[in-house]
Design a protein around this motif. Structure first.
Motif, mmCIF file in Angstrom:
data_model
loop_
_atom_site.group_PDB
_atom_site.id
_atom_site.type_symbol
_atom_site.label_atom_id
_atom_site.label_comp_id
_atom_site.label_asym_id
_atom_site.label_seq_id
_atom_site.Cartn_x
_atom_site.Cartn_y
_atom_site.Cartn_z
ATOM 1 N N GLY A 152 105.652 -1.293 0.279
ATOM 2 C CA GLY A 152 105.302 -2.457 1.069
ATOM 3 C C GLY A 152 105.159 -2.177 2.555
ATOM 4 O O GLY A 152 105.132 -3.107 3.367
ATOM 5 N N LEU A 153 105.061 -0.907 2.934
ATOM 6 C CA LEU A 153 104.923 -0.545 4.345
ATOM 7 C C LEU A 153 103.537 -0.917 4.862
ATOM 8 O O LEU A 153 102.539 -0.750 4.166
ATOM 9 N N SER A 154 103.487 -1.388 6.090
ATOM 10 C CA SER A 154 102.209 -1.806 6.683
ATOM 11 C C SER A 154 101.481 -0.653 7.370
ATOM 12 O O SER A 154 100.309 -0.788 7.725
ATOM 13 N N ARG A 155 102.159 0.485 7.566
ATOM 14 C CA ARG A 155 101.510 1.641 8.172
ATOM 15 C C ARG A 155 102.229 2.914 7.733
ATOM 16 O O ARG A 155 103.337 2.882 7.213
ATOM 17 N N GLU A 181 100.091 5.963 0.216
ATOM 18 C CA GLU A 181 99.689 4.570 0.357
ATOM 19 C C GLU A 181 100.762 3.807 1.136
ATOM 20 O O GLU A 181 101.062 4.161 2.265
ATOM 21 N N ASP A 182 101.382 2.780 0.523
ATOM 22 C CA ASP A 182 102.371 1.980 1.261
ATOM 23 C C ASP A 182 103.806 2.315 0.861
ATOM 24 O O ASP A 182 104.733 1.569 1.165
ATOM 25 N N ALA A 183 104.009 3.455 0.175
ATOM 26 C CA ALA A 183 105.338 3.812 -0.320
ATOM 27 C C ALA A 183 105.825 5.117 0.290
ATOM 28 O O ALA A 183 105.043 5.940 0.764
ATOM 29 N N ALA A 184 107.145 5.325 0.281
ATOM 30 C CA ALA A 184 107.725 6.557 0.820
ATOM 31 C C ALA A 184 109.069 6.835 0.160
ATOM 32 O O ALA A 184 109.789 5.920 -0.248
#
Length: 212
Positions: A152-155, A181-184
């Protein structure tokens, strides 16, 4: 605050090996950390000793004799078991089928499905990630003593040290292991204490953001 040396627990047992009287089952004294799936949810547990037929564990959830549970070790498949005895925070597991000796002693990295890692426990709660002085909202998806996975990260996160604020658990410093993408995936600079993580996982309001 967050040390409990889990790196000592997911390696091959270093304590004594012995034979149970009246049988050939090898009993291994160890300090593995596992994931225990119970009728009331999953928790982390300490595995104090283990053999092909059972194990002695410690966990923060009360269990009763005869209850069916599952034990995960080193990222391998779940082991079906039942509670043979329970006293205080300790209990004995009786495996429903024999456990391969390789899983107890030293699994081969070539074994399919084996990852030699601490078990991950699923979560779904809002966290704040601070990176380069900027705060980013994210959702915590799983956690263990060494790290966590968020999405859910925006950047894209900048490589280097960052911090994550987890409600009721506090702020932890971490390094990026991977991102797409939006994950880490993040690794804690100092592992969480077993007791700290265990207590947090038992609270659904914190772990899953449930307030009702």
């Amino acid at each position: 605050m967050y040390s409990d040396h889990p790196e000592r627990w997911d390696s091959a047992p270093t304590a004594l090996d012995d034979r149970r009287s009246g049988g050939d089952t090898r009993l291994v004294t160890t300090l593995l950390v596992g994931r225990l799936v119970t009728p009331r949810g999953d928790v982390v547990c300490r595995v104090r000793n283990i053999s092909e037929s059972g194990a002695r564990i410690e966990c923060a959830i009360a269990l009763s004799r005869g209850e069916r549970v599952q034990l995960e070790l080193r990222g391998a498949e779940l082991l079906d078991a039942e509670i043979a005895w329970s006293q205080g925070g300790a209990c004995g597991l009786r495996f429903l089928s024999k456990v391969p000796a390789e899983l107890i002693l030293k699994p081969s990295p070539k074994q399919q499905g084996w990852h030699n890692r601490l078990p991950r426990l699923e979560t779904e709660c809002a966290v704040l990630v601070t990176c380069d002085g900027r705060r980013l909202a994210a959702t915590l998806r799983d956690i263990n003593q060494r790290g966590l996975r968020i999405d859910g990260l925006s950047r894209t996160l900048t490589q280097g040290t960052l911090s994550v604020h987890i409600p009721q658990l506090g702020t932890v410093n971490a390094a990026i292991r991977w991102q797409r993408e939006d994950a880490a995936g993040l690794q804690f600079l100092t592992p969480l204490r077993f007791e700290t993580l265990s207590a947090w996982l038992l609270d659904p309001a914190s772990r899953f953001g449930r307030r009702d």
